[in-house]
Design a protein around this motif. Structure first.
Motif: not given
Lengths: 676, 676
Positions: A52, A56, A185-186, A189-190, B231, B234, B237-238
């Motif tokens: 994504i 978003y 990692i950021g 996940i993003a 989205a 995330n 979470a990120h």
């Protein structure tokens, strides 16, 4: 297969052929899926594409109001534009842009009606007009304001983070074989990804083999059964623990199997189990060593042996075998040998299986402070201490025995003496593989000279007081220390050399050995030398005069040490012929090791300092009090490390510690006794 | 407390005062006991003294026979000494020295009676005379030999590892605050120690705060609810996952708490819990950001706020608070801000609590490829890509928005623009904090120019094929690429510049912009440009001629990009006044981001390549086929990285990948089309 039949294959040849053979047999990295949040440090198994966009949505980059930029056209200080409630939407940072809006005006640029309130307060007031699900309950009483004024036109898309500003769906976030970092990692996940395909950690199994027990019939008398058990246990435990830590550090997972005896069938059984659970198996002969030939035979029964015996020292008896694509390594039981074999042979294999770009070894040139004599036939790995003295990196070889694990612990570098090279001279420039950072080497204080346990305490106090300073001591005796200072190889040298004629310590020797001067002699302590004797003095030793007695085993210090010079002098003084003393030529390098051998019953007497005797609970017959000084060359004087050492010498903590150790007289440590 | 009241404290001042305050409040490292085998990488909390000697006994260093050296005196080739069974004891490597013996003769030097058998076989035979507990069962039938012959005298204590040879009981193995290495584990266990006092890992708690949900009333239409949820998820979470990985990397343990809303009471509750369980607490405003003032208030209610607001960018809104000795940090929600605040403020605190000597930051000089304009008021942290071009390190600033987490992921270094410095010029030499090794920088291929997703695929194929090469692409458009090559800042530049007069691509531009030559133009692909339109073409766009239509939102590429030059040309050709096109000045830097915005409904049309349209499942109206080339300066031509890139261009894998992406014609990629 017997010891004599060991091949002497050059290391590089063996490494290359082994790796090629394993890859030909199908050895290859494997993959697994892990949650992204747990993937730090792992290596991506394939390219990572965003699923994504991030953001978003188009989102506000500010706190303010979202609106259609056109509504503000022509706005100015004198031509403000007033907007009614429906014409704008209050937004927080990160809020999605409401439909039909294409600009955000930051809260600071919003002028309120009625005038008076500004900024943050305004925002709160604006927000009051909006439904709030998570009210704070602490902002009550604010007025509701529906109308705002703008006096600057907004550009379309200002203060908006666009869809995909950071990451677009379908974009490659990371290529294959990238090490995952926190920021990756950021990003991953993003990008809408929650689990990641990474390279699986190879699993290495360690099987200690051989006779772990110490045969009781061969044991010296043991008073402390617990210590005995500990010793036996440790011999079995320390190699696997050490090897595990190395392998884990390179990225492997480790299974430590229980030790098995040295019998072929036992080894075979354990190897079969390990091969079913691991990608790599290490058969490590325990200390005492098992029978190496059974290791090779067990590997042959479960696969094949590529070679047995490498042209390296230590580590010559390594066995390089395999079972299909799985490396099976026979590693010698001596800890130093096992470190070298595992680092040389297994590290590249683990890096390959982890798909990690190998760290490039760093090398430097350094000047040897002692010669290295090596066998032409072998490539040898000599551990060295290093430090900067006079802006030159000095390398001092550490104990070379395969059993000296502390040589690796203390090593700042490794001199890899190539096959075909016999020796390096003292003072020669050699290439050293560095194990420390430049900063660590710069903060390292090089002490070469006479031994005293107080040096360790100085090192401890330096760390406690200043954290980043380390002190490495080489125990070469007082004369060795003076020579090291003369050659510009040491920052400090412990020395206690008695001038028999004057009764003075050190100064006449310094004048003789360092006639050009350029040194300061620093007072450290007065310490008590005496005969260390087995507890209770069972041999009834009453003084130096009796050392040549029948059935009395002496243990001596090495030539050139102050203590050796002292015992030579005391024998002359007492009319004792040293050739009559049993063990006079049996040499140790520290007070502590002399005391340890007496305590273990391996000798009956030795000259040494009180603190060493006390440590081992020995009887002690004082013979004299001597001056133990520290010699510091002028070029080292201004170093921060040396200045801190002087502070430590003068500290109350040093005094307290030495009083607890016993046998020291502490007067003015850290003051200059003599300079030239 | 509102945004306006943020202080702008210089970073270094804040760091120093914060650390001093915390230490004054009692913040200090704590200790715990761990099994030695699990202590790798931990820091010793005190000096480690050996409890027992290693070896614990005098042990044989060889396989052979132990005896009293005196028995062999006078032995020689012509005067061999024969010993009966009781006069020697067969020993294995590591066996304790039997009582009454003081030398070991290695098996190779033992001559047997009767003569004939030698070496390894002999040993087996000798051993047969000893009780064997773990017999192999495979050496049966050997003869028993009790008498041996020696023809070389043994020196006392030869081939014996003495008690304490490696470690003496009571000796300091490691001083305080030493990092435990694998060989230290070996030494500590050998010294009889099984558990170790080490510095406890500080526990850091992360509490995400703020409105994590995206208010549904503000949402654009969502077709993909799952993606929407992802989205939203995330965003929450990120940050915590990224921060956790950073903290763990520095040696902390992390507790990730569930997200709480932005209300004061909620934050207070979560903070209280975290303070009871952690040494450090991080309140991290989620994205969308929570209300920063509540963070500060919650900290004040549970302790105190030292300062709110730092003179840094990003990261200005950080809150430095504490509860007694425990740091409580309010960290902004933007990922880049949070990385910078946590690295700058928490890293030194964690290093302090771990008693670790901080890694010294490495700096280098590099030449800027783009200017950096910074606010005088703030210290700014600008992430840069770096690479060696013409032996000069070139730094290209990455996206500077606080939301661009990929800028950290891609960064090879950080330019720390000091407070009071306004800007750096392009071409200026700047100081860069390096985040990669020298080797990594040397293996980095610098691509600056026109965007195409195929560049990512090239980067992937380079990694798969050669592992250690990385390629960083900056998308500055074709003209920007040519200029970067002219200035010696790039190894390669993607370019697709149409000469309207000749219909040729790139060559005339190269002649104009690089009149001195020194470059090769490499054929890459032909690709299809066209109008990317929302799926199903709801606005019925039939060509460039219709772009100025009412209610039609165009999204453009940046000036200087080949695609912008193309649309400018196409508009002229079709007689369209570009000022009539809504959104013509709305600029994006990649084909992908244009496609992403159209796919999200934020625009209706944009010019771009087929592969981008296909990726987002957009309608596509082809308008022309263009030549996309790679320009390579001669100075880069011989680089291994560039040569490998050429190999990849010619590979079947590249062809297959591009065929799958669609819209490319692959003829002779990797061949020189033009040189000058």
């Amino acid at each position: 297969m017997a010891f004599e039949h060991l091949t002497d294959i050059p290391l590089e040849k063996a490494k290359t052929e082994y790796m090629e053979l394993l890859i030909k047999n199908g050895m290859a990295p494997r993959t697994e899926s892990v949650p992204v949040a747990e993937a730090n440090g792992r290596v991506t198994a394939g390219p990572v594409y965003a699923r994504i966009c991030s953001p978003y949505n188009n989102v506000s980059a500010m706190e303010g109001v979202a609106l259609d930029a056109e509504l503000t056209s022509g706005a100015g200080e004198k031509t403000p534009v007033t907007l009614a409630a429906g014409q704008y939407v209050p937004v927080s940072t990160g809020d999605p842009l409401p439909a039909g809006r294409n600009a955000v005006i930051m809260i600071e640029d919003v002028v309120k009606v009625p005038a008076g309130a500004v900024g943050g307060e305004l925002r709160e007031e604006i927000r009051e007009g909006e439904p709030r699900e998570t009210g704070d309950g602490d902002k009550e009483g604010s007025r509701v304001n529906d109308t705002i004024t703008i006096n600057k036109p907004a550009a379309p898309w200002q203060h908006i983070r666009r869809i995909g500003e950071d990451i677009c769906a379908g974009e490659m976030i990371l290529p294959s074989f990238s090490t995952v970092t926190p920021s990756a990692i950021g990003a991953i996940i993003a990008g809408g990804i929650s689990s990641l395909s990474v390279i699986k950690k190879p699993v290495a199994g360690i099987i200690p083999t051989g006779d772990m027990h110490i045969p009781p019939e061969n044991c010296p008398e043991m008073e402390d059964a617990a210590a005995h058990n500990a010793a036996a246990h440790n011999a079995a435990a320390h190699n696997p623990a050490m090897i595990s830590a190395m392998l884990r550090g390179w990225g492997a997972e480790v299974i430590s199997y229980p030790a098995v005896g040295g019998g072929l069938s036992e080894i075979c059984g354990a190897l079969e189990t390990a091969l079913s659970e691991c990608d790599i198996v290490i058969l490590n002969a325990g200390a005492p060593a098992g029978r190496a030939e059974n290791t090779a035979e067990a590997i042959a029964e479960n696969g094949a042996v590529m070679c047995r015996g490498l042209a390296i020292k230590p580590g010559r008896t390594a066995v390089l075998g395999y079972s299909g694509p799985k490396p099976v390594l026979g590693v010698p039981g001596y800890p130093v040998s096992s470190i070298i074999v595992i680092e040389q042979i297994l590290r590249p294999i683990i890096e390959y299986l982890c798909r990690r770009t190998p760290e490039v070894d760093r090398y430097t040139d350094a000047v040897l402070s002692k010669p290295i004599v090596s066998a032409l036939k072998y490539q040898e790995f000599v551990r060295v201490r290093m430090g900067y003295v006079k802006e030159q990196l000095i390398a001092s070889p550490l104990g070379r025995g395969s059993g000296i694990v502390t040589s690796f612990m203390k090593a700042d570098g490794i001199v890899e003496v190539p096959q075909g090279v016999g020796s390096y001279e003292s003072g020669e420039k050699v290439r050293v593989r560095i194990l420390r950072s430049e900063g660590e080497l710069r903060r390292s204080l090089v002490a070469i000279g006479s031994h005293d346990p107080l040096l360790d305490e100085l090192s401890e106090l330096l760390r406690v007081g200043y954290g980043d300073i380390s002190m490495g001591s080489a125990h070469v005796g007082s004369m060795g220390g003076l020579i090291a200072v003369r050659r510009g190889e040491a920052h400090i040298a412990g020395t206690h050399l008695l001038d028999e004629e004057t009764g003075e310590y050190n100064i006449s020797f310094i004048k003789k050995i360092l006639p050009k001067g350029g040194v300061k002699l620093i007072e450290c302590v007065k310490r008590t030398q005496g005969l260390m004797l087995a507890k209770g003095n069972p041999k009834n030793i009453t003084g130096v005069a009796g050392l040549a007695g029948e059935g009395l085993r002496y243990i001596n210090r090495q030539k050139g040490s102050g203590t050796r010079i002292l015992i030579d002098y005391l024998c002359r003084l007492n009319g004792v012929d040293t050739s009559e003393i049993d063990g006079y030529s049996r040499e140790e390098y520290t007070h502590t090791s002399v005391a340890a051998l007496i305590a273990a019953g391996s000798a009956d007497a030795g000259l040494g300092i009180y603190s060493a005797a006390k440590l081992y609970d020995l009887d002690f017959l004082p013979v004299c009090r001597e001056q133990y000084d520290l010699l510091i060359p002028d070029h080292a004087w201004e170093l921060l490390t040396v200045q801190r050492l002087l502070e430590v010498l003068k500290s109350a903590a040093f005094r307290q510690k030495l009083e607890a150790m016993g046998g020291y007289v502490i007067e003015n440590p850290g003051t200059v006794r003599f300079e030239s």
